[in-house]
Scaffold this motif. Structure first.
Motif, short mmCIF file in Angstrom:
data_model
loop_
_atom_site.label_atom_id
_atom_site.label_comp_id
_atom_site.label_asym_id
_atom_site.label_seq_id
_atom_site.Cartn_x
_atom_site.Cartn_y
_atom_site.Cartn_z
N THR A 134 -20.06 6.64 -18.53
CA THR A 134 -20.67 7.12 -17.30
C THR A 134 -21.33 8.00 -18.01
OG1 THR A 134 -18.79 5.86 -16.31
CG2 THR A 134 -20.12 7.10 -15.25
N THR A 135 -21.11 8.73 -18.25
CA THR A 135 -21.29 10.27 -18.74
C THR A 135 -21.62 10.94 -19.31
OG1 THR A 135 -19.71 11.53 -18.90
CG2 THR A 135 -19.95 10.98 -16.40
N GLY A 136 -21.76 10.43 -21.01
CA GLY A 136 -21.78 11.13 -21.92
C GLY A 136 -21.40 12.23 -22.83
N ILE A 137 -19.76 12.53 -21.72
CA ILE A 137 -19.39 14.14 -22.07
C ILE A 137 -17.95 13.35 -22.64
CG2 ILE A 137 -17.70 15.26 -20.51
CD1 ILE A 137 -19.75 15.18 -18.61
N GLU A 138 -17.48 13.97 -23.48
CA GLU A 138 -15.91 13.69 -23.83
C GLU A 138 -14.75 14.60 -23.57
OE1 GLU A 138 -14.66 13.16 -28.71
OE2 GLU A 138 -16.45 13.28 -28.89
N SER A 139 -14.15 14.24 -22.60
CA SER A 139 -13.88 15.08 -22.44
C SER A 139 -12.25 15.44 -22.25
CB SER A 139 -13.00 14.87 -20.27
OG SER A 139 -12.12 15.05 -19.62
N LYS A 140 -11.88 16.42 -22.25
CA LYS A 140 -10.46 16.89 -23.54
C LYS A 140 -9.23 17.25 -22.86
CE LYS A 140 -13.16 17.09 -27.46
NZ LYS A 140 -13.89 17.83 -29.02
N ILE A 141 -9.69 17.24 -21.36
CA ILE A 141 -8.62 18.03 -20.02
C ILE A 141 -7.89 17.05 -19.52
CG2 ILE A 141 -8.66 19.59 -18.20
CD1 ILE A 141 -11.76 20.93 -19.52
N ILE A 142 -7.21 17.01 -19.90
CA ILE A 142 -6.10 15.50 -19.21
C ILE A 142 -4.67 16.63 -17.94
CG2 ILE A 142 -6.54 13.88 -21.59
CD1 ILE A 142 -3.53 14.94 -22.15
N ARG A 143 -4.04 16.09 -17.04
CA ARG A 143 -2.94 15.64 -17.11
C ARG A 143 -2.26 15.07 -16.55
NH1 ARG A 143 -3.80 18.67 -11.11
NH2 ARG A 143 -3.66 20.48 -12.11
N PHE A 144 -1.34 15.01 -17.33
CA PHE A 144 -0.04 13.85 -17.41
C PHE A 144 0.63 13.23 -15.76
CE2 PHE A 144 1.24 16.34 -21.41
CZ PHE A 144 1.20 15.32 -22.19
N PRO A 145 0.36 11.96 -16.22
CA PRO A 145 1.00 11.50 -14.87
C PRO A 145 2.30 11.39 -14.40
CG PRO A 145 -0.33 9.61 -15.96
CD PRO A 145 -0.51 10.95 -16.75
N GLY A 146 2.55 11.92 -13.22
CA GLY A 146 4.11 12.69 -12.75
C GLY A 146 3.60 14.49 -13.03
N GLY A 147 3.02 14.67 -14.14
CA GLY A 147 3.00 16.19 -14.73
C GLY A 147 3.46 15.62 -15.87
N SER A 148 4.03 17.37 -16.19
CA SER A 148 4.26 17.16 -17.47
C SER A 148 6.18 17.30 -17.81
CB SER A 148 4.08 18.23 -18.68
OG SER A 148 4.43 19.70 -18.59
N SER A 149 6.09 17.77 -17.05
CA SER A 149 8.11 18.13 -16.07
C SER A 149 7.94 16.93 -15.44
CB SER A 149 7.90 19.47 -15.03
OG SER A 149 7.30 19.41 -13.93
N ASN A 150 7.87 15.98 -15.71
CA ASN A 150 8.40 14.37 -15.08
C ASN A 150 9.42 14.39 -15.89
OD1 ASN A 150 7.97 11.38 -16.42
ND2 ASN A 150 6.60 12.91 -16.76
N ILE A 151 10.46 13.99 -14.76
CA ILE A 151 11.48 12.83 -15.37
C ILE A 151 11.63 11.50 -14.93
CG2 ILE A 151 12.52 15.16 -14.56
CD1 ILE A 151 14.03 13.59 -12.31
#
Length: 275
Positions: A154-171
């Motif tokens: 869509t943009t030509g941007i190779e994004s490398k910034i992520i957020r886990f669904p629920g966050g990394s602390s999710n159980i």
């Protein structure tokens, strides 16, 4: 015989003129190409110089600020919430970060607008369904790769910034794969990603019911002399966050904070892992 000689002389003269014309044209094209290349180089240097000056200015502002606020929005784009949030940010000249999910062609316009207006397009996943994301570390990584590819197309941007669904602390991930988050927080970094959780929760996807709740949660959670990563959402119908946004920006500016978008240079803000 004389006529033939005259014709030959005329042909030679015409040929000479053509050769000279072509040579002059080629030389003119070479000069124009050189001039264009020089102008492009000058423009490139000017742009880079402007970027350096802007970065210096931002750095100075950050050093003098009470702290930094990173507004982040998960679960978009949507046709109602996303454009309203973008309108407010544009009007206030504030840059933010959007952690996006899979979108169809009708919503590409919002991704393009986020890019064009200077926001960071980050990755939340092709899917947010925990049963699809967390059966293994490989399925989660593939979930990020798929949305990364869509954003790139869509943009030509190779994004490398992520957020886990629920966050990394999710159980909740423990229900699908024991220890998957412990493995993932290392693997995503090894693959070149930078993952961000949050340290200020608007709770707009939880118990907050009104715009005042959102405002209170955010302003009470922001602390001086640190990077405040604020969790909010641009899912459909999130009117309470939209209504609170201007007041949150006003409060932050009045308190001496600066607003920034997350970049690859931003120090990661992460939770402790519980699985």
């Amino acid at each position: 015989m004389v006529v033939v000689i005259i014709i030959i002389i005329l042909l030679f003269a015409i040929f000479s003129i053509v050769i000279k014309h072509n040579h002059n044209k080629a030389e003119q094209m070479r000069i124009e190409a050189t001039k264009k290349a020089e102008e492009e180089e000058i423009m490139k240097i000017a742009i880079e110089t402007q970027k350096i000056e802007e970065l210096k200015k931002e750095k100075q502002e950050e050093e003098n600020a009470t702290g930094i606020i990173y507004l982040t929005f998960d679960d978009g784009p949507t046709s109602d919430s996303t454009p309203q949030i973008l309108d407010i940010l544009k009007d206030r000249n504030i840059k933010a970060t959007f952690f996006v999910l899979h979108y169809d062609e009708n919503h590409e316009q919002f991704i393009k607008r986020e890019k064009n207006e200077g926001h960071t397009i980050a990755l939340h996943g092709y899917s947010h369904k925990y049963s699809e994301v967390y059966p293994s570390a490989d399925t989660c990584l593939e979930n990020f790769r798929k949305i990364k590819e869509q954003v790139y197309q869509t943009t030509g941007i190779e994004s490398k910034i992520i957020r886990f669904p629920g966050g990394s602390s999710n159980i909740v991930s423990k229900k699908y794969c024991e220890g998957v988050m412990t493995e993932l927080v290392t693997r995503v970094v090894d693959e070149g990603y930078r993952y961000f959780d949050w340290n200020v929760d608007s709770d707009d996807a939880g118990h907050a019911k009104t715009s005042q709740d959102i405002y209170n949660n955010v302003t009470s959670g922001i602390k001086p002399e640190r990077n405040n990563v604020v969790l909010m959402h641009d899912f459909a119908g999130n009117h309470k966050t939209i209504e609170a946004l201007n007041d949150i920006i006003n409060w932050g500016l009045e308190q001496g904070y600066v607003f920034r978008r997350i970049t690859e240079e931003t120090p990661m803000v992460t939770h402790g892992v519980n699985n």
